[in-house]
Design an enzyme around this catalytic site. Structure first.
Site, PDB file in Angstrom:
ATOM      1  N   HIS A 113       0.856  -1.186   0.000  1.00  0.00           N
ATOM      2  CA  HIS A 113       0.000   0.000   0.000  1.00  0.00           C
ATOM      3  C   HIS A 113       0.893   1.238   0.000  1.00  0.00           C
ATOM      4  O   HIS A 113       2.056   1.181   0.429  1.00  0.00           O
ATOM      5  CB  HIS A 113      -0.900   0.010   1.224  1.00  0.00           C
ATOM      6  CG  HIS A 113      -1.963  -1.026   1.202  1.00  0.00           C
ATOM      7  ND1 HIS A 113      -3.091  -0.937   1.981  1.00  0.00           N
ATOM      8  CD2 HIS A 113      -2.090  -2.192   0.492  1.00  0.00           C
ATOM      9  CE1 HIS A 113      -3.866  -1.989   1.766  1.00  0.00           C
ATOM     10  NE2 HIS A 113      -3.269  -2.767   0.864  1.00  0.00           N
ATOM     11  N   GLU A 147       1.014   3.883   1.844  1.00  0.00           N
ATOM     12  CA  GLU A 147       1.526   4.276   3.157  1.00  0.00           C
ATOM     13  C   GLU A 147       2.658   3.362   3.605  1.00  0.00           C
ATOM     14  O   GLU A 147       3.668   3.829   4.138  1.00  0.00           O
ATOM     15  CB  GLU A 147       0.404   4.256   4.211  1.00  0.00           C
ATOM     16  CG  GLU A 147      -0.737   5.212   3.922  1.00  0.00           C
ATOM     17  CD  GLU A 147      -1.867   4.612   3.095  1.00  0.00           C
ATOM     18  OE1 GLU A 147      -2.984   5.131   3.174  1.00  0.00           O
ATOM     19  OE2 GLU A 147      -1.638   3.618   2.361  1.00  0.00           O
ATOM     20  N   CYS A 182      -6.021   2.227   5.712  1.00  0.00           N
ATOM     21  CA  CYS A 182      -6.695   0.975   6.052  1.00  0.00           C
ATOM     22  C   CYS A 182      -6.146   0.484   7.402  1.00  0.00           C
ATOM     23  O   CYS A 182      -5.175   1.043   7.917  1.00  0.00           O
ATOM     24  CB  CYS A 182      -6.456  -0.057   4.948  1.00  0.00           C
ATOM     25  SG  CYS A 182      -4.786  -0.753   4.955  1.00  0.00           S
TER      26      CYS A 182
END
Length: 156
Positions: free
Chosen positions: A53, A55, A83
């Site tokens: 992801h 991040e 998330c």
């Protein structure tokens, strides 16, 4: 334009570039002392890595650049509300503040619905859709005993 808006624009631009490159619609930057120290885009499908992801990629790069697994004093700017995995990583890394643009509801409308994961976390392990079962083994605690006794351990 505020400094927060400036860094958020960078994260949003990364999310668009990610889509153009065949990745997911997410971008993130890590900022320390008013400077970008790392960038990340969602490359789950590009690298066949479900943990890639935006991040997480930005946190990995920031830690590599810093030479440290702690990102104390750093801020995370991300194109979407993190998330559960990315939020956990931000906590483990010691991120000081998170700024996000799209909400988890916006993500759900685009096909990225994390609500089921939030719901699963609240359940007892055996009740989750991926059931988890405790297997008792006295040897398992030996690594914890070694860790507790280790004089030169690095806490995290």
């Amino acid at each position: 334009m505020s400094i927060e808006e400036m860094f958020m624009r960078e994260a949003i631009e990364l999310s668009r570039k990610s889509v153009e490159a065949g990745g997911g619609p997410f971008g993130a930057v890590i900022v320390k002392d008013g400077k970008i120290v790392a960038r990340g885009t969602n490359s789950v499908t590009l690298h066949n890595d479900p943990t890639a992801h935006a991040e997480i990629c930005a946190i990995r790069e920031a830690c590599r650049v810093a030479g440290n697994f702690r990102l104390t004093g750093c801020e995370l700017y991300t194109s979407c509300e993190p998330c559960p995995m990315c939020l956990s990583a931000a906590y483990w890394a010691g991120i000081s503040r998170i700024y996000y643009a799209n909400t988890r509801q916006d993500a759900a409308e685009a096909g990225f619905d994390d609500a089921f994961i939030y719901d699963q976390i609240a359940l007892m392990p055996a009740q989750r859709s991926i059931p988890a079962e405790h297997v008792s083994n006295n040897d398992a605690s030996s690594a914890f005993a070694m860790w507790k006794a280790k004089a030169d351990k690095v806490m995290y």
